[in-house]
Motif scaffolding. Sequence first.
Motif, PDB file in Angstrom:
ATOM      1  N   LEU A   1       0.823  -1.215   0.000  1.00 21.29           N
ATOM      2  CA  LEU A   1       0.000   0.000   0.000  1.00 21.29           C
ATOM      3  C   LEU A   1       0.859   1.268   0.000  1.00 21.29           C
ATOM      4  CD1 LEU A   1      -2.859   1.068   0.069  1.00 21.29           C
ATOM      5  CD2 LEU A   1      -2.926   0.694   2.528  1.00 21.29           C
ATOM      6  N   SER A   2       1.943   1.234   0.771  1.00 16.66           N
ATOM      7  CA  SER A   2       2.796   2.420   0.832  1.00 16.66           C
ATOM      8  C   SER A   2       3.414   2.714  -0.525  1.00 16.66           C
ATOM      9  CB  SER A   2       3.905   2.246   1.852  1.00 16.66           C
ATOM     10  OG  SER A   2       3.335   1.950   3.080  1.00 16.66           O
ATOM     11  N   GLU A   3       3.699   1.653  -1.292  1.00 15.23           N
ATOM     12  CA  GLU A   3       4.285   1.849  -2.627  1.00 15.23           C
ATOM     13  C   GLU A   3       3.290   2.569  -3.543  1.00 15.23           C
ATOM     14  OE1 GLU A   3       6.394  -0.816  -5.998  1.00 15.23           O
ATOM     15  OE2 GLU A   3       6.098  -1.801  -4.084  1.00 15.23           O
ATOM     16  N   PHE A   4       2.019   2.139  -3.462  1.00 12.73           N
ATOM     17  CA  PHE A   4       0.986   2.817  -4.262  1.00 12.73           C
ATOM     18  C   PHE A   4       0.862   4.281  -3.836  1.00 12.73           C
ATOM     19  CE2 PHE A   4      -3.303   4.507  -4.333  1.00 12.73           C
ATOM     20  CZ  PHE A   4      -3.550   4.514  -5.704  1.00 12.73           C
ATOM     21  N   LYS A   5       0.839   4.504  -2.519  1.00 12.80           N
ATOM     22  CA  LYS A   5       0.650   5.875  -2.018  1.00 12.80           C
ATOM     23  C   LYS A   5       1.834   6.756  -2.411  1.00 12.80           C
ATOM     24  CE  LYS A   5      -2.510   4.894   1.765  1.00 12.80           C
ATOM     25  NZ  LYS A   5      -2.916   5.170   3.124  1.00 12.80           N
ATOM     26  N   GLN A   6       3.021   6.193  -2.351  1.00 13.64           N
ATOM     27  CA  GLN A   6       4.201   6.976  -2.708  1.00 13.64           C
ATOM     28  C   GLN A   6       4.170   7.340  -4.193  1.00 13.64           C
ATOM     29  OE1 GLN A   6       7.914   5.089  -1.701  1.00 13.64           O
ATOM     30  NE2 GLN A   6       9.101   6.730  -2.653  1.00 13.64           N
ATOM     31  N   PHE A   7       3.736   6.390  -5.014  1.00 12.04           N
ATOM     32  CA  PHE A   7       3.642   6.655  -6.456  1.00 12.04           C
ATOM     33  C   PHE A   7       2.667   7.808  -6.709  1.00 12.04           C
ATOM     34  CE2 PHE A   7       1.879   5.979 -10.707  1.00 12.04           C
ATOM     35  CZ  PHE A   7       3.030   5.831 -11.463  1.00 12.04           C
ATOM     36  N   ALA A   8       1.519   7.773  -6.006  1.00 16.85           N
ATOM     37  CA  ALA A   8       0.531   8.853  -6.169  1.00 16.85           C
ATOM     38  C   ALA A   8       1.111  10.178  -5.683  1.00 16.85           C
ATOM     39  CB  ALA A   8      -0.750   8.513  -5.414  1.00 16.85           C
ATOM     40  N   ASP A   9       1.824  10.142  -4.547  1.00 21.77           N
ATOM     41  CA  ASP A   9       2.439  11.374  -4.019  1.00 21.77           C
ATOM     42  C   ASP A   9       3.426  11.953  -5.029  1.00 21.77           C
ATOM     43  OD1 ASP A   9       1.128  11.313  -1.627  1.00 21.77           O
ATOM     44  OD2 ASP A   9       2.741  10.387  -0.493  1.00 21.77           O
ATOM     45  N   GLU A  10       4.171  11.064  -5.672  1.00 25.16           N
ATOM     46  CA  GLU A  10       5.240  11.541  -6.554  1.00 25.16           C
ATOM     47  C   GLU A  10       4.752  11.911  -7.955  1.00 25.16           C
ATOM     48  OE1 GLU A  10       8.156   8.445  -6.500  1.00 25.16           O
ATOM     49  OE2 GLU A  10       8.802   8.917  -4.463  1.00 25.16           O
ATOM     50  N   THR A  11       3.581  11.406  -8.338  1.00 27.06           N
ATOM     51  CA  THR A  11       3.133  11.676  -9.709  1.00 27.06           C
ATOM     52  C   THR A  11       1.873  12.534  -9.740  1.00 27.06           C
ATOM     53  OG1 THR A  11       1.938   9.575  -9.734  1.00 27.06           O
ATOM     54  CG2 THR A  11       4.174   9.586 -10.667  1.00 27.06           C
ATOM     55  N   ASN A  12       0.792  12.038  -9.166  1.00 22.75           N
ATOM     56  CA  ASN A  12      -0.473  12.776  -9.234  1.00 22.75           C
ATOM     57  C   ASN A  12      -1.388  12.377  -8.074  1.00 22.75           C
ATOM     58  OD1 ASN A  12      -2.809  14.091 -10.015  1.00 22.75           O
ATOM     59  ND2 ASN A  12      -2.558  13.599 -12.167  1.00 22.75           N
ATOM     60  N   ASP A  13      -1.704  13.381  -7.253  1.00 20.46           N
ATOM     61  CA  ASP A  13      -2.595  13.210  -6.099  1.00 20.46           C
ATOM     62  C   ASP A  13      -3.908  12.493  -6.417  1.00 20.46           C
ATOM     63  OD1 ASP A  13      -1.313  14.348  -4.035  1.00 20.46           O
ATOM     64  OD2 ASP A  13      -2.585  16.130  -3.872  1.00 20.46           O
ATOM     65  N   ILE A  14      -4.365  12.692  -7.635  1.00 18.23           N
ATOM     66  CA  ILE A  14      -5.702  12.242  -8.009  1.00 18.23           C
ATOM     67  C   ILE A  14      -5.826  10.713  -7.926  1.00 18.23           C
ATOM     68  CG2 ILE A  14      -5.640  11.888 -10.537  1.00 18.23           C
ATOM     69  CD1 ILE A  14      -7.788  14.487  -8.884  1.00 18.23           C
ATOM     70  N   PHE A  15      -4.681  10.000  -7.980  1.00 17.33           N
ATOM     71  CA  PHE A  15      -4.736   8.537  -7.854  1.00 17.33           C
ATOM     72  C   PHE A  15      -5.194   8.125  -6.444  1.00 17.33           C
ATOM     73  CE2 PHE A  15      -1.237   8.729 -11.226  1.00 17.33           C
ATOM     74  CZ  PHE A  15      -2.135   8.575 -12.271  1.00 17.33           C
ATOM     75  N   HIS A  16      -4.910   8.967  -5.449  1.00 13.79           N
ATOM     76  CA  HIS A  16      -5.414   8.673  -4.091  1.00 13.79           C
ATOM     77  C   HIS A  16      -6.947   8.670  -4.109  1.00 13.79           C
ATOM     78  CE1 HIS A  16      -1.631   8.911  -1.910  1.00 13.79           C
ATOM     79  NE2 HIS A  16      -1.366  10.093  -2.428  1.00 13.79           N
ATOM     80  N   LEU A  17      -7.491   9.612  -4.857  1.00 12.48           N
ATOM     81  CA  LEU A  17      -8.952   9.747  -4.920  1.00 12.48           C
ATOM     82  C   LEU A  17      -9.567   8.548  -5.661  1.00 12.48           C
ATOM     83  CD1 LEU A  17     -10.639  12.023  -3.811  1.00 12.48           C
ATOM     84  CD2 LEU A  17     -10.630  13.099  -6.038  1.00 12.48           C
ATOM     85  N   ALA A  18      -8.895   8.112  -6.720  1.00 12.31           N
ATOM     86  CA  ALA A  18      -9.384   6.943  -7.474  1.00 12.31           C
ATOM     87  C   ALA A  18      -9.368   5.708  -6.573  1.00 12.31           C
ATOM     88  CB  ALA A  18      -8.511   6.720  -8.708  1.00 12.31           C
ATOM     89  N   ALA A  19      -8.323   5.591  -5.751  1.00  6.86           N
ATOM     90  CA  ALA A  19      -8.244   4.446  -4.827  1.00  6.86           C
ATOM     91  C   ALA A  19      -9.402   4.498  -3.833  1.00  6.86           C
ATOM     92  CB  ALA A  19      -6.908   4.461  -4.090  1.00  6.86           C
TER      93      ALA A  19
ATOM     94  N   LEU B   1      -0.177  -0.953  -9.466  1.00  4.44           N
ATOM     95  CA  LEU B   1       0.169  -1.006  -8.037  1.00  4.44           C
ATOM     96  C   LEU B   1      -1.079  -1.226  -7.185  1.00  4.44           C
ATOM     97  CD1 LEU B   1       2.742   1.935  -7.855  1.00  4.44           C
ATOM     98  CD2 LEU B   1       3.207  -0.487  -7.456  1.00  4.44           C
ATOM     99  N   LEU B   2      -2.157  -0.515  -7.542  1.00  2.00           N
ATOM    100  CA  LEU B   2      -3.384  -0.639  -6.751  1.00  2.00           C
ATOM    101  C   LEU B   2      -3.952  -2.061  -6.824  1.00  2.00           C
ATOM    102  CD1 LEU B   2      -5.268   1.054  -4.965  1.00  2.00           C
ATOM    103  CD2 LEU B   2      -6.663   1.495  -6.982  1.00  2.00           C
ATOM    104  N   LYS B   3      -3.829  -2.664  -8.003  1.00  2.00           N
ATOM    105  CA  LYS B   3      -4.321  -4.038  -8.168  1.00  2.00           C
ATOM    106  C   LYS B   3      -3.563  -4.997  -7.249  1.00  2.00           C
ATOM    107  CE  LYS B   3      -5.679  -5.776 -12.474  1.00  2.00           C
ATOM    108  NZ  LYS B   3      -5.599  -5.830 -13.944  1.00  2.00           N
ATOM    109  N   LYS B   4      -2.253  -4.784  -7.143  1.00  2.00           N
ATOM    110  CA  LYS B   4      -1.468  -5.663  -6.260  1.00  2.00           C
ATOM    111  C   LYS B   4      -1.929  -5.515  -4.812  1.00  2.00           C
ATOM    112  CE  LYS B   4       2.790  -5.496  -8.925  1.00  2.00           C
ATOM    113  NZ  LYS B   4       4.098  -4.866  -8.945  1.00  2.00           N
ATOM    114  N   VAL B   5      -2.435  -4.345  -4.483  1.00  2.00           N
ATOM    115  CA  VAL B   5      -2.842  -4.068  -3.097  1.00  2.00           C
ATOM    116  C   VAL B   5      -4.254  -4.574  -2.802  1.00  2.00           C
ATOM    117  CG1 VAL B   5      -3.298  -2.201  -1.460  1.00  2.00           C
ATOM    118  CG2 VAL B   5      -1.365  -2.011  -3.011  1.00  2.00           C
ATOM    119  N   LEU B   6      -5.184  -4.332  -3.736  1.00  2.00           N
ATOM    120  CA  LEU B   6      -6.609  -4.501  -3.415  1.00  2.00           C
ATOM    121  C   LEU B   6      -7.368  -5.540  -4.250  1.00  2.00           C
ATOM    122  CD1 LEU B   6      -8.179  -0.930  -2.958  1.00  2.00           C
ATOM    123  CD2 LEU B   6      -7.601  -2.572  -1.185  1.00  2.00           C
TER     124      LEU B   6
END
Length: 545
Positions: free
Chosen positions: A284-302, A383-388
């Motif tokens: 999960l942290s890997e997904f969150k870090q990717f969103a932090d580093e690229t585009n916040d909006i991926f947090h919202l999609a998750a 990344l999100l698929k690997k998590v959820l």
Amino acid sequence: MEISQPTSILSQSSSTINTTSIHASMEHLQTTIRDMEAFDAAHADVIQMLLATPSPHAMKRYYNQLASEGIGPWLKVQYIGQTMGKGVFAAKDFDEGEVVLREPKLVGIQNAHSKEDSLVCSFCFCYVGSLELQLRWKLFARGHLRPIRGTNLQGDSQGTDNQCLEQHARVESDGDERICDPPSSVSTSCLGTEICNYKCRSDESEEQSAKRRALSFESFSWISDDALRLPFGDVFPLPHIVECRGGCHEDLFCSEACAEAAWEAYHCLLCTGSKSLCPNKSLLSEFKQFADETNDIFHLAAQVIANVICKCRKLESVATEVKSEEDAKARNTRMLLEAWEPFAMGHKRLWWESIALPEDVDPAEEDVFRNQMKELAANSLGLLKKVLFMEEYAALFSLEVYGYIIGMFELNNLEIVVASPVEDYFIYIDELPHDAKCEAKKITKPALEALGEDYASYCQGTGFFAIQSCMNHSCEPNAKAFKRDEDRDGQAVLLAIRKIEEGEEVTISYIDEHLPLEERQLMLADYGFACQCSKCLQDREASLN
Ligand SMILES: C[S@@+](CC[C@H](N)C(=O)[O-])C[C@H]1O[C@@H](n2cnc3c(N)ncnc32)[C@H](O)[C@@H]1O
């Protein structure tokens, strides 16, 4: 404090996309679009159902249900036609200044840069803790304070996590200077603060840095004393912080009710704490870090995907037994469609097709840019698929659905703005009678000088709202998104800016409607449409004559 609509997700997305890290991440990740498209082909039937335009009957039922829950009770959402899609209509007369709609978000996030500045409830976005804590957090973010072991930001000594401190806050000794990193992703459980003497921040000049150094240790010693209270601070009480029940220390809440609501709605699957229900928490942290580093909006999609899965699970828990595998599949699809309904209603286009070309991208490179955005979304989804990932709801993890979810934010999101109690406090002090003001300023002046104009920075985020997102644009709007003094959370508030008659469409302006026709057209082209409002039609006709 005014909030604009929709957030120019275009500028927000493009400004938060970090192209250097995109390339680095892409080399690192193995996900290919071809694999994802093959996956989508295998689930094409359910994907089609998810992305189909809802029937007029389903629409009516959904918005009537919201009205019966008290959300927009005096509004009606109706289909207008192919070009305009649906719109919002007044079901009674509204006077100028009257609240037309006050609505909680379906999903929303605080922007990453705002997290460094304002501690707010992760669910309702109201400020939490205490005025002293908020001020300390601001000073900390700007390098005036540094974390110390053994206390948290509320001044408690329990709950300290030294490992976390070391992980998040690099504190070095450099001769006499002590240097500390800003709290980009700091957990509040592990931080107390003490004076950080000097740090030359990347965003300030030598001169600014020197000025800040001149603010001596003594200037701030008062605020590092946890027992000290700001003069008149009790005029601005804030709710006590409720920690996440999953133990992540990343999300804070203003009440047990908000902690519970977030947990039930999505957070149980997106929590990194020990009690998280996330199937693969370690990634999960890997997904969150990717969103932090690229585009916040991926947090919202998750959040959307986690929310749909949480609802499906609730429906599962009360569903009757089925006999065959086929029946189970059909039942899962029914539950998925029911849980997805709020997001099915949103106006959507594929993100990589609808995102406006940023100014710094050469139009000749448009195809390359759009492909990059698609790869970026694919990597985030990988990344999100690997998590959820859950086989029962596989279609929810398709690249096409993911692209439409992000595209929906692009077209509909509203900027979330919450005024800061720190700004209110300094204004209050400034307006005190002379003697009281002088006395209070002995304490508050150094902090105010250290913060400069940042004393007024406030909580910012972005959210998707069920009814507000149905409001069409007009260059002669009759309503606007506006936060009044009493609106202290992340709800969308829409006020009538003139009298609105029953039956009239409620419209807002997505841009500065006072601009000349050509500029308006250019700006609205970024939102993907040619404006059909009466002012534009008249202006266009006049320009032809
Ligand atoms: C935020 S949504 C508004 C609700 C939308 N009509 C729906 O069906 O859900 C924005 C989209 O509505 C349409 N729209 C809004 N205002 C419009 C206008 N003045 N002229 C033409 N299309 C408009 C455009 O397709 C735009 O991308």
